[in-house]
Design an enzyme around this catalytic site. Sequence first.
Site, PDB file in Angstrom:
ATOM      1  N   ASP A 884      13.821   5.742 -49.548  1.00 22.97           N
ATOM      2  CA  ASP A 884      12.876   6.036 -48.473  1.00 22.97           C
ATOM      3  C   ASP A 884      13.135   5.159 -47.258  1.00 22.97           C
ATOM      4  OD1 ASP A 884      11.788   7.678 -50.348  1.00 22.97           O
ATOM      5  OD2 ASP A 884      10.028   6.442 -50.756  1.00 22.97           O
ATOM      6  N   LYS A 953      -1.694   1.117 -41.759  1.00 21.47           N
ATOM      7  CA  LYS A 953      -0.417   1.778 -42.063  1.00 21.47           C
ATOM      8  C   LYS A 953      -0.278   3.130 -41.353  1.00 21.47           C
ATOM      9  CE  LYS A 953       2.480   3.522 -45.818  1.00 21.47           C
ATOM     10  NZ  LYS A 953       2.689   3.636 -47.277  1.00 21.47           N
ATOM     11  N   ASP A1146      11.958  11.894 -44.540  1.00 21.37           N
ATOM     12  CA  ASP A1146      12.743  10.652 -44.497  1.00 21.37           C
ATOM     13  C   ASP A1146      12.840  10.012 -45.876  1.00 21.37           C
ATOM     14  OD1 ASP A1146      10.121   9.928 -44.709  1.00 21.37           O
ATOM     15  OD2 ASP A1146      10.214   8.285 -43.271  1.00 21.37           O
TER      16      ASP A1146
END
Length: 1293
Positions: A884, A953, A1146
């Site tokens: 990742d 986040k 991603d």
Amino acid sequence: MAFSRRIRPAGALRELDSAARAARRKGAPARDPSLPGPSRRFYSAPSKRASAASAAAVMQEAPMHSPPPPPSQTSQLYPLSGFSISSALDRQIPFTLLPTPLPDDRNSPLNDIHYTSSRTQSSLAVIAACLHQSHDVRRAKMIFEDLRDAYPQEKLLDVGIYNSFLSAYLDMAARETGKSAAKWVDDAWTLFAEMRVKAADAEPDCTTYAAMLLFHTRFKNCEDLYSAPSPAELLRTVLARQIPLSSVISNPVIESSEDAAQIIALLQQSAVELGRMDVLIELGHIRSQGQEDADPLEGVPEVMPVMAPSKKLSKKAQKAAEDAGLPTDVGQIPFNLSTLRDNLNQVLAARKALPDDATARQKLLEESAYDAAFIKFKHDSAKFEGMGLGSKGLHHNSIQGWMWGWYQKLVARLEAEIADLIKQEAKNPNLKETGLLSPFVTLLKPQKLAVITIIELMRLQGSGGIAEGMKTARALLSVGRAVETEFHAEMLKRRDTNLTTEHGKGLQGIVERRKLARSESQGSGSVTTEWTQTVRVRVGSFLVDSLMDVAVVTRSTTDQRGEVYTEDQPAFSHGYEYLRGRKLGVIKLNPVVAERLAKDPLRETLHPRHLPMLTKPRPWLGHNDGGYLFNKSFVMRIKDSIEQLSYLRTASQENKLELVFASLDVLGSTPWKINKAVFDVVLKVWNTGEQLGKIPPAVLDLPEPEKPADYDTDNRAKMNYLLGVKELQNKKRNNHSERCAVNYKMEIARSFLGETFYFPHNIDFRGRAYPIPAHLNHIGNDLSRGILMFGESKPLGERGLRWLKIHLANLYGFDKASFDEREQFTMDHLEDVYDSATNPLEGKRWWTKADDPWQCLATCMELKNALDSPDPLAFESFLPVHQDGTCNGLQHYAALGGDNDGAKQVNLAVTDRPSDVYTYVADMVEKQLDLDCAAGHKYALMIRGKVSRKVVKQTVMTTVYGVTYVGARAQIEKQLKERGDIPREECWDASSYLAKKTLACIGDLFKGAKAIQNWFSQSARLIAKSLPPDRVDEAKSPLYGRGTNGKGTKVSKGSRMGKEQMTSVIWTTPLDLPIVQPYRKTKKKQVMTALQTVYISDPNLPTEVNAPKQASAFPPNFIHSLDATHMMLTALACRGADLTFASVHDSYWTHASTVDQMSAIIRDTFIQLHSSDILGKLLDEFKERYKGYKVPVVAITKQQKVGRASSVVVLPKDQVDSLDGEQSLVSVQEDTKKAKDEEDEEEDDMEESEVDSKAPTTPVMGKFVDLIDILPPLPKKGDFSVATVERSLYFFS
């Protein structure tokens, strides 16, 4: 000799290849060595465009042994076989350039070619509908001639439409006799001659030649054949153009085995005449391949669903059922889930009947949801009739019963209405095509139309914010679109395919599949035309109006004396409601229907076509050709943007999307299986109703909020209580929706146990790839990923075993440590791993505490099995292991800007341990809070010590994608509420304060990213305000309204300047995909229907761009297109290295044993991508694409931070001198180096300046400057070297 109804091309193609090789061995001409070989191109396909003279010459003088056409006449496809990242990125990107759409009150032939108007699109749709089953060929021919007169170049009329006419003429000639039949034959040969000579976009293909050969076999004695090309001439041209004979003979136009046999015989005679023994051999092979067995799908029985008992019958009904030997329970499974089960059970049955025919089973899997619904209606009705219940059982307050009753009445109504409509339209041959309706409502049988109407209308209940109903416009569009989709699906089912066989490994396997798919596509013979929104609304109105006339429900009530009164009431009614201050047409359900539907929802009806595939997906060959084998799919998820569609279609036709298509083929060819061990645990948890992992509980047990004592006197207490009640209701509704979603996943997973299956992929308009099956795929949540594993295994090896341990630590949440520490974490918890794998529910449940519990459980089981095997290094592992990115958007920004500080935070730089940007930002915010706490700030004191990485986040992740303050506040508020240690009534104000602090810290940390974002936004705003050079004079003219003044003079509404702003922000990715931002102002179109007057948005009617949205969306969209390019390059490179590959944006997946190889490829593709001067190429493209575009000075004066971070524009001196009095708004461009030095001295946070208030106020309307001259310069790049990424251990980890 016996032939099947349709000859499958697959075997014939193989025989064709072997015959061709044999012919070469016997001395046939070898391949021209000057032509691109297989190692330098995808495949070779003749160009659709050829001059009329050359086409005629080929027909008359084609040599018997024609070499392939020269490179200038072939599709120059990108060399996939010799694919390399550097060759893909170092070349000059070929831009797709189209004219800017014209405003809706202007038009031109060129504009209509690229952005087909609604009227033209409607004409094309009417032609296709009239030709279907020869419904009204004469009317279609009349409209066809009108279009050809209007567009002499005929670019709107492709070969599919011409072939449809040839097939229709063939049908009409067979129906009629004498001169009438001869006239249709003559029309066909005339049209064929025009295709050969005039129609550049309608060059004859295999379907054309199949149709013309049929004319030769069916009308041998027709005098019109004397002037037609002989069969030998047709064969010579087919061979010269390298059209496979198998694709001609197996074409769907040739429907019977008798016709196929006659054409083969005719071609054999022609081959003898031409002296082509190689063709004779090939035809012999094709004839042998034609001797097929019966269709293996015939006789496969329907599988009825197993109904769960939940409602007992009355004693009388129960006795009747027992006497009849029928079950005594009434199933209460939701209708949509029951329909899905029916479809999946067919697949399970087909697995036993057709174990080796994956294509046949895939075709069965793609059967229509409406067919399954009809079977469901009919089965339930028959069951209850057999129980002697009649109108009391199924038809008593039952959704299924009502729908079956409506269905029966609606079929009869539609049959009568359609017959009457055909008669009415036949009486008026001059009726405009926009007024025709019968060609569309006769495309499907009334039975299918009835099911579609009922299912779609019921599915929309409660949508769009309408309680117990739906918006009329949405309902009519949905029904019309469903009819269109179903018709297109039926047409595609005629296609045969042989794409299930293996074609080699690596990129060469993709090449071979694309070759075969291209060959099959050329022989499909089917043509479908998209409908306009108006056509969809009119079809939907016809069907919905008919349903509302016949659909009734019986309601009963009991008065005080105990007497029961019953009444038949309409099931639907229509009217108007006000929603957010706007008057909307609505369709309302009868309250009793709405109440019942709430208990048996249909909204989540799953379309069985969108399930995983049992075969590899069809390779993508065009914008609407690929994915599912027998149902139409689109490569891009376009929502009502004709500009996007036009660019995509043009780029596809020019063969610029081969790398994009091939990368989607790589993703779609990855095999998957259900992890049965994990699924068994999931099923056990599900059946108990327990909440575990991502599985919601069967019953959400939450306490009701306590009503405050001062409810009636304290408004704030009252509001908080009502908010608590509403929040509880939302949680219960969400829990129900989540449980339904899990139910779907489990039903699908259960049916695919033991199967190897595939996920066809398509892209959004930014190029990001998504699996088309929506309910179960690897992009889904933790539960979806946990029950999936690769369909192929690879031995672990020493490195694979290490990566499996690291992967387990990552899934558990221990992912901020070094790799050695993560491996040690797993070894330290080996006892927990074994306990989790052996006793997942009865043991300590260590795995349930992981961040991703179900994936953690799957990894525990895989690791245990590997360690328990005789040789762990030789253990065959199926489990995907992830790599990742670290906040991948910020990684791209840091690489683009050469930002050293940013690169360190997102692991581009070399570090001993992984950096955690979220924790770093959280710490920065805490330091800011400490300063405010010293000053006694209320909210700083309240939330100090509570700003964890989880709180910030999402905001950090989405900052690079353009998150606004409002969005950041909402994200942080959600996290604060979930913490539960901050009063709910204070969360709003606390999140507002914290959002400002968080965004400020991010801006300080990633200054390079902020500078690039500003450049993106400034450039996009200028582009959106610009005009093409040929529209400048028009923009200066007045804009007139529809009305006039008292003297009959048109009333001016001001300048056309705003009306002419039609320029979208468009760019091209390194893989040649054109990205078109779709943001335009919304404009409604009024459509009169029998039901209501509705207002719909017309995608064929481009409106002015939404400049603010174009500017704000460009930064995130460009970054998304960049990460999509990185993924596609990685996918192609991994396939070239024979690695199994899957991706979730991603997050890249492969087998544990090949993680090291994939990691190297990820870094290599990223480095080469960012070494290719991405921003420089983007600026060059803007200068080329928008060359000559003009920007109104009046728009620039409102623009902030243009040129030199000021609203004063920097221009060359010659343009300044031409502004006549507006020089105060501009500055003369100085020496480039000096201007650059001064610009570097300016701070990024310079205050936005306004135009000097003392400047002259001379009007600037009608003044323009060149867009290219005022595009801001690129931000200065930092000194971070992207090559460093190669040595970064934690770049992707």
